[in-house]
Scaffold this active site. Structure first.
Site, PDB file in Angstrom:
ATOM      1  CD  GLU A  94      32.996  23.340  15.303  1.00  0.00           C
ATOM      2  OE1 GLU A  94      32.970  24.309  14.986  1.00  0.00           O
ATOM      3  OE2 GLU A  94      31.535  22.711  15.617  1.00  0.00           O
ATOM      4  CB  ILE A 139      24.972  33.037  -3.029  1.00  0.00           C
ATOM      5  CG1 ILE A 139      23.907  31.929  -3.176  1.00  0.00           C
ATOM      6  CG2 ILE A 139      25.250  34.056  -3.776  1.00  0.00           C
ATOM      7  CD1 ILE A 139      23.937  31.361  -4.690  1.00  0.00           C
ATOM      8  CG  HIS A 146      25.294  37.071  -1.296  1.00  0.00           C
ATOM      9  ND1 HIS A 146      24.127  36.900  -2.012  1.00  0.00           N
ATOM     10  CD2 HIS A 146      25.170  36.350  -0.100  1.00  0.00           C
ATOM     11  CE1 HIS A 146      23.183  36.042  -1.432  1.00  0.00           C
ATOM     12  NE2 HIS A 146      24.096  35.502  -0.233  1.00  0.00           N
ATOM     13  CB  VAL A 159      33.896  27.112  24.442  1.00  0.00           C
ATOM     14  CG1 VAL A 159      34.100  28.187  25.574  1.00  0.00           C
ATOM     15  CG2 VAL A 159      35.211  27.051  23.718  1.00  0.00           C
ATOM     16  CE  LYS A 192      21.596  38.969   0.487  1.00  0.00           C
ATOM     17  NZ  LYS A 192      22.149  38.555   1.977  1.00  0.00           N
ATOM     18  CB  SER A 198      22.744  35.802   4.065  1.00  0.00           C
ATOM     19  OG  SER A 198      22.918  36.263   2.741  1.00  0.00           O
ATOM     20  CB  CYS A 202      30.959   7.924  -4.671  1.00  0.00           C
ATOM     21  SG  CYS A 202      29.560   8.950  -5.131  1.00  0.00           S
ATOM     22  CB  CYS A 216      25.959   9.188  -8.050  1.00  0.00           C
ATOM     23  SG  CYS A 216      24.769   8.181  -7.392  1.00  0.00           S
ATOM     24  CB  CYS A 221      29.373   4.927  -2.007  1.00  0.00           C
ATOM     25  SG  CYS A 221      28.525   6.581  -1.361  1.00  0.00           S
TER      26      CYS A 221
END
Lengths: 484, 452
Positions: free
Chosen positions: A31, A47, A49, A172, A254, A342, A408, A410, A450
């Protein structure tokens, strides 16, 4: 010699890694980002789907349906937030009804269960906030919402626990066919940090999938980054709608949706704009305007002054408009999972399963591949104190007082959760890494309170000076001004 | 009560140990409340004052110029001397009212999940800064975009500079203070951009923090793009029209490594809203009467959680009023009740409830008129009002040579010429108790600004 090298730690690469980790194989994943889930997988609609959008017979249709059916069980096994809230595709004009009916037929052909067309009265009873202009809508009860970060991270963590090597911050550079005298044919993969030999390669490189494919194949692919911009709104308005509200799809996708998120916010977006920069995740005034304007068509009144953040993601759109899956014809042992836009998030578990089978089939031609006996099928997420039963939370705090210190405000994320996020397999190394694992900084103040505390915890846990703490790895250092 | 949860009881719980909470606690104690508990989410008392190391605090209260920590310390010391208990590092996560009893759920590392039963509550949670997302500023999302208050904490508490080349968006007071602070620490503050045609900060801060350091204030200007994928590399500014839309062709690119935002403060009222208090859409704080009591009996609010103040002196003053009023409420509603008093209390409660309804009926509505955005309080109960009731408010624009007017039932009662009125400066008018006898029919007080 590796059996499999996977390029890309997004949700697709991580799902494939997790499925491959069922087998006794030497597998590694590369990665380029400092964390998994740092490209397309981190900025999308979240989502699950139902699967009525894609053309029958397409990869998108097949993988979507299978993925949609897998997600619920997987969410229990790997402990990530998923909710089957159902979705609606709104039709605002009687003359568009045939399109909706076509969508229904297509969905049925694809195998989507429970599809039905609801009329205005039923719709408004179901979702009172919907626009009065609505005529009818396609209801898909199997549509759902999922936390894209937690799905991706859960798959990756589980793969690590089951023995897949994850090489983060290691992009890579090249992949080339190579003949290894002692084995059969294979590939040489050169990264930013080294050179690796492998029997097979899985290309799950997202926006860069075309580049790696084109290095080994004569049949060229071409991916266009298709930008989607979103606004995320305060939890105060998270219950405006309970279903995911779509408008009629267009050639570009969509359309703009209005949806609750699995964490209780309201999200609107995305736009669809083809661009050339594969790292061009900047939002635009026009894009955000468009999102708010279009979303406002779906509901009676879109809440104002409650946006807490906006962001953009890039879809990896391949010219052929479908996923490209499987072994590349003129590059045996090189497998593509390319053009995963998607419904890529929904499809990821299915792609993982299918791809792992294909890779194993290929490897079995030349070697014996056994399923592991000690495969760890389940994984527990970081405890979420805020959503826990108070007695259970009290118990946890008694065991480890760090779960009693809220960092945090919130999202009410505690120090204990943040420390967990850092110490886990594939632990967080940046503020964004913490945010995606715990939600610290994801609430209405957007880390105003935070961030300094999270920076301190990161520095302390990682044994680094505060100046080396980054927002998201690389050169994104939080402090560049030196000492006061 | 759920198992595994610790429980406590108090007569008066104060949520927040900043300047408002501290002043409210002291006033309540002076008025005779023995049983007080301050709940503070940070590890120390004093709130945001601890990071405000500049001077200018206390001119009204102490007739001398103090720094933020000095001002806070005077109150903290008195709270300590008075022996008022505080729970620090304690986060209130829930407020509930059940059959007239109020329950607070809080958590900390020592007690775990704590349930506190209390008779009265003073809300003093302060405010938070509006984040970038609330403005939808387009562009990338790199490191180096900070709210001014976060940067203030980094510089003044952590001793670290977020960057060296700074642009500030918004001319709220913290932004202005940080322009000076960053400059004094050797950073280059290129400009302060303000989308409005006037500054949202105090005049004295514009003079002392920008003018004195030659930092330009660009009015009717905003950031239209943030550049830099990993760390901020620059921002594009543009002029805006009267609808606050950017004007094409006026863009200006400024290279910088840091963007500070001082684009508004929002009272932190999530708990207040959950409890069900009526809110003002303008201040985003609860609606209160002359006693700083919200629409919920026995729940009071003061300081920045009620409406955002410019000066801490006025926060302390308002909080003292809330503390005193909470003490009186406790006297009326049975503070320190013994078992034997219960029957009596029940009867009294009914009486008080009836009295309260009567008082609500005769309450005078206070409303904002021309050019006035809101008033605090929004109701005055004459029988509860002191000798003088202060009505605080903000105007909606910069107004020169206008008249500050007060009308009773629509009839102009007083007007006072003001050379300048600005949204960045909170204003006040005083209503004397004698007026309630003088105008027995008074049901509506309007505060308004007129040109003539």
């Amino acid at each position: 010699m590796y059996d499999v090298l996977i390029i890309g730690g997004g949700v697709t690469g991580s799902a494939i890694a997790r499925e491959l980790s069922r087998y006794d194989l030497k597998t590694a994943l590369f990665e380029k980002g400092e964390d998994v889930c740092s490209g397309t997988s981190k900025a999308n609609s979240g989502i699950a789907h139902a699967g009525f959008d894609a053309a029958p017979g397409s990869w998108k249709a097949k993988m979507n349906i299978r993925g949609s059916r897998m997600l619920e069980e997987l969410s229990r096994k790997l402990d990530f937030p998923y909710k089957r809230n159902g979705s609606l595709v709104l039709c605002f004009d009687e003359k568009d009804r045939p399109h909706l009916e076509k969508l229904l037929e297509q969905g049925k052909k694809n195998g989507v269960e429970g599809l039905e067309i609801l009329e205005k009265k039923e719709l408004l009873a179901l979702e009172p906030a919907l626009s009065e202009a609505v005529v009818c809508a396609l209801h898909a009860p199997t549509g759902g919402i999922v936390c894209p970060f937690k799905l991706n991270i859960a798959l990756a963590e589980n793969a690590v626990v089951n023995g897949v090597e994850f090489h983060l911050k290691e992009g890579v550079l090249t992949v080339e066919k190579a003949d290894f005298p002692e084995h059969a044919e294979g590939y040489r993969v050169v990264t930013e940090k080294g050179s690796y030999e492998t029997r097979t390669v899985v290309n799950a490189a997202g926006l860069y999938g075309d580049a790696f494919h084109n290095q080994v194949s004569g049949e060229k692919l071409h991916i266009t980054p298709r930008k989607g911009e979103y606004c995320l709104m305060d939890k105060k308005v998270g219950r405006l709608v309970s279903h995911t509200i779509f408008q009629m799809p267009t050639a570009m996708g969509k359309g703009v949706l209005v949806t609750p998120t699995v964490h209780g916010n309201l999200m609107v977006g995305p736009t669809a704009m083809d661009i050339s920069d594969k790292e061009g995740v900047d939002t635009t005034a026009e894009g955000l305007d468009e999102v708010l304007k279009k979303a406002a068509l779906s509901v009676k009144s879109l809440p104002k002054g409650v946006t807490i953040t906006s962001f953009a993601g890039l879809r990896a759109h391949e010219d052929g408009d479908d996923f490209i899956l499987g072994e590349v014809k003129d590059a045996p042992g090189f497998f593509d999972a390319v053009g995963i836009e998607s419904p890529g998030l929904t499809s990821a578990p299915a792609i993982g399963e299918w791809m792992a089978e294909r890779v194993v089939e290929k490897l079995r031609v030349t070697k014996k591949v056994e399923e592991k006996r000690d495969f760890q099928e389940t994984r527990k997420d970081i405890p979420c104190i805020a959503s826990m039963d108070p007695a259970e939370a009290a118990e946890l705090i008694a065991e480890n007082p760090a779960y009693g210190t809220v960092i945090c405000r919130c999202e009410k994320v505690t120090e204990g959760e943040i420390i967990d996020a850092i110490r886990r397999p594939l632990g967080a190394r940046s503020l964004d890494g913490i945010k995606r694992r715990t939600r610290a900084g994801m609430g209405r103040c957007q880390a105003g309170f935070c961030s300094t505390k999270v920076m301190e915890i990161l520095a302390r846990e990682l044994g680094i000076p505060l100046e080396e703490v980054t927002k998201a790895g690389g050169d994104s250092r939080m402090l560049t001004g030196g000492e006061r | 009560m759920a198992e595994g949860r610790k429980s406590m009881e108090t007569a008066l719980a104060i949520i927040g140990g900043g300047p408002a909470g501290l002043a409210a606690a002291l006033a309540a104690r002076e008025a005779g409340v023995e049983d007080i508990l301050i709940l503070e989410r940070d590890s120390v008392l004093g709130g945001i004052l601890n990071q405000c190391i500049h001077n200018g605090f206390g001119l009204h209260t102490f007739k001398e110029e103090l720094t933020g920590p000095e001002y806070a310390y005077r109150f903290i010391k008195r709270v300590e001397e008075a022996g008022i208990p505080c729970l620090t590092d304690t986060m209130v996560v829930d407020l509930e009212e059940e059959e007239g009893e109020k329950y607070i759920t809080a958590m900390n590392r020592k007690d775990g999940i704590l349930t506190i039963r209390t008779k009265a509550i003073i809300l003093a949670m302060g405010c938070r800064e509006r984040p970038r997302g609330a403005l939808n500023i387009p562009g990338f999302r790199p490191a180096g975009v900070y709210s001014a208050g976060t940067a203030q904490r980094l510089v003044n508490i952590e001793g670290k500079m977020p960057g060296r080349d700074v642009v500030i968006l918004g001319s709220g007071d913290i932004g202005l203070i940080m322009a000076r602070r960053m400059t004094l620490e050797g950073a280059k503050v290129h400009t302060v951009a303000e989308i409005m045609p006037y500054s949202g900060g105090l005049k004295r801060n514009i003079v002392q923090c920008l003018d004195d350091f030659g930092i330009p204030l660009k009015l009717s200007t905003t950031v239209v793009k943030i550049h830099g994928k990993e760390r901020v590399e620059g921002v594009t500014l543009a002029k805006v029209d009267e609808r606050m839309k950017p004007i094409p062709g006026t863009e200006e690119y400024i290279p910088c490594d840091t963007l500070l935002l001082s684009v508004g403060l929002l009272p932190e009222n999530e708990l207040t809203e959950e409890l069900g208090a009526k809110m003002s859409p303008v201040t985003r704080g609860p609606l209160v009467n002359e006693s700083m009591e919200t629409s919920l009996s026995g729940v009071f609010a003061c300081g920045n959680v009620l409406h955002v103040h410019d000066l801490v002196d006025f926060v302390s003053q308002e909080a003292a009023l809330a503390g005193k009023a909470a003490a009186e409420w406790l006297k009326e509603n049975g503070n320190n009740v013994t078992e034997a008093d219960l029957v009596l209390e029940q009867a009294e409660k009914q009486e008080t409830a009836a009295g309260r309804m009567q008082a609500e009926k005769t309450a005078i509505t206070v409303e904002p008129g021309a050019h006035v955005r809101y008033t605090v309080p929004s109701k005055i109960r004459p029988d509860k009002a002191g000798e003088e009731t202060l009505i605080r408010f903000r105007v909606d624009n910069v107004l020169k040579d206008h008249y500050l007017c007060v009308s009773y039932n629509g009839e102009l009662i007083s007007r006072k010429k003001k050379r300048i009125l600005a949204p960045g400066e909170m204003e006040q008018v005083v209503i004397r108790h004698s007026d309630f006898e003088k105008y027995p029919e008074l049901s509506r007080i309007t505060v308004h600004i007129e040109a003539e």
